[in-house]
Design an enzyme around this catalytic site. Structure first.
Site, PDB file in Angstrom:
ATOM      1  CE1 TYR A 123      -3.840   2.401   0.918  1.00 47.44           C
ATOM      2  CE2 TYR A 123      -2.452   3.167   2.850  1.00 47.44           C
ATOM      3  CZ  TYR A 123      -3.642   3.277   1.914  1.00 47.44           C
ATOM      4  OH  TYR A 123      -4.343   4.388   2.003  1.00 47.44           O
ATOM      5  CE  LYS A 180      -3.652   5.059  -1.364  1.00 49.11           C
ATOM      6  NZ  LYS A 180      -4.744   5.622  -2.428  1.00 49.11           N
TER       7      LYS A 180
END
Length: 303
Positions: free
Chosen positions: A171, A175
């Site tokens: 993640y 991001k």
């Protein structure tokens, strides 16, 4: 409905729940017609349902707004292309794209499966790239036809993308990639009338309410709910509006009543001896520079 987005059309991905839902409702409340995209998956990306997107559409319409559901998969070329097509076919234009879709598959790095890495990269990073690509192609064509748009893209990063987050290697990497994509898109698309910015929100959603349960807990009745996703949406609405003219290539943090302009990587202490370093000399120089920097880089969720 009138407001700062009156007459504009916005597409919001992942708009069936959480932040995306809040953004869609807020855009509609300010006069935008909204394409509500959501695949209707579970918190880990499994399954699919048309229900969440349609429920948001019905909520917008019940308040006098205009909206249409889109339940295609924006991580596929056809699905992403059809988001733009849905806006054009239904409302005749597209003025803003809010890339928000995502899910989590958290693991410590040594336990992180390749499939979980690929799935999170696909929905967050590829799921930003493909809708952006097709929206940008439409806006470029408009500009070349002499109809330069006043278009906006708002991408969704995270504190994990800015600073890293223990247990969220996939993640955090995705991001962080979104931030790089934002900077490139802002530079490439500006002369076509497109502004591109990114947001790093903190709010209570399916993705955060368990991972950061203590921080995301609802307050006592009557107290300001700093983690409500609706707190983030006003900045999204403004960035999607014509009022944000001149703002591009920027990253904002938004949490509760706080808005922060993030300044990103900047040169810190430096040294140059004008010649190649020996390894031990390079190490000594690096330690001296680190001491001058005088801080330890924080990592979200460190434990």
């Amino acid at each position: 409905m009138t407001g700062i987005c009156t007459g504009r059309v916005a597409a919001v991905t992942g708009a069936g729940r959480g932040l995306g839902r809040a953004h869609a409702l807020a855009l509609a409340a300010e006069g935008a017609a909204v394409v509500v995209n959501d695949l209707g998956v579970a918190a880990d990306g499994a399954g699919a349902s048309a229900g969440p997107a349609q429920q948001v559409v019905e909520e917008i319409r019940a308040h006098g707004g205009r909206a249409v559901a889109h339940t295609g998969d924006i991580t596929t070329d056809d699905g992403a292309r059809s988001v733009v097509a849905t806006a054009l076919d239904t409302f005749g234009r597209l003025d803003a794209l809010v890339n928000n879709a995502g899910f989590l598959r958290d693991r410590m790095l040594v336990n992180l499966d390749e499939d979980d890495w690929d799935a999170v990269m696909r929905v967050h990073l590829k799921g930003h790239f493909l809708p952006l690509k097709h929206a940008a192609a439409h806006w470029r064509a408009e500009a070349k036809a002499g109809r330069t748009p006043d278009a906006r893209v708002i991408n969704t990063s995270s504190g994990a993308g800015l600073l890293g987050s223990v247990g969220q290697g996939n993640y955090s990497a995705a991001k962080a990639g979104i931030l790089g994509l934002t900077l490139v898109a802002a530079a490439e698309l500006g002369h076509y009338g497109v502004q591109v910015n990114a947001l790093a929100p903190a709010a209570r959603t399916r993705m955060t309410e368990q991972t950061f349960a203590d921080t995301m807990a609802a307050p006592a009745e009557g107290a300001f709910d700093a983690m409500a996703p609706e707190n983030v949406s006003p900045l999204v609405v403004w960035l999607a509006s014509a009022d944000s003219t001149g703002v591009t290539g920027r990253v904002f943090e938004a949490e509760g009543g706080r808005i922060t302009v993030m300044e990103g990587w900047r040169p810190g202490p430096t040294t140059d001896q004008g010649a190649r370093w020996a390894p031990t000399e390079a190490g000594a120089a690096a330690r001296k520079l680190l001491a001058e920097a005088g801080r330890t880089w924080p990592v979200y969720g460190a434990r």
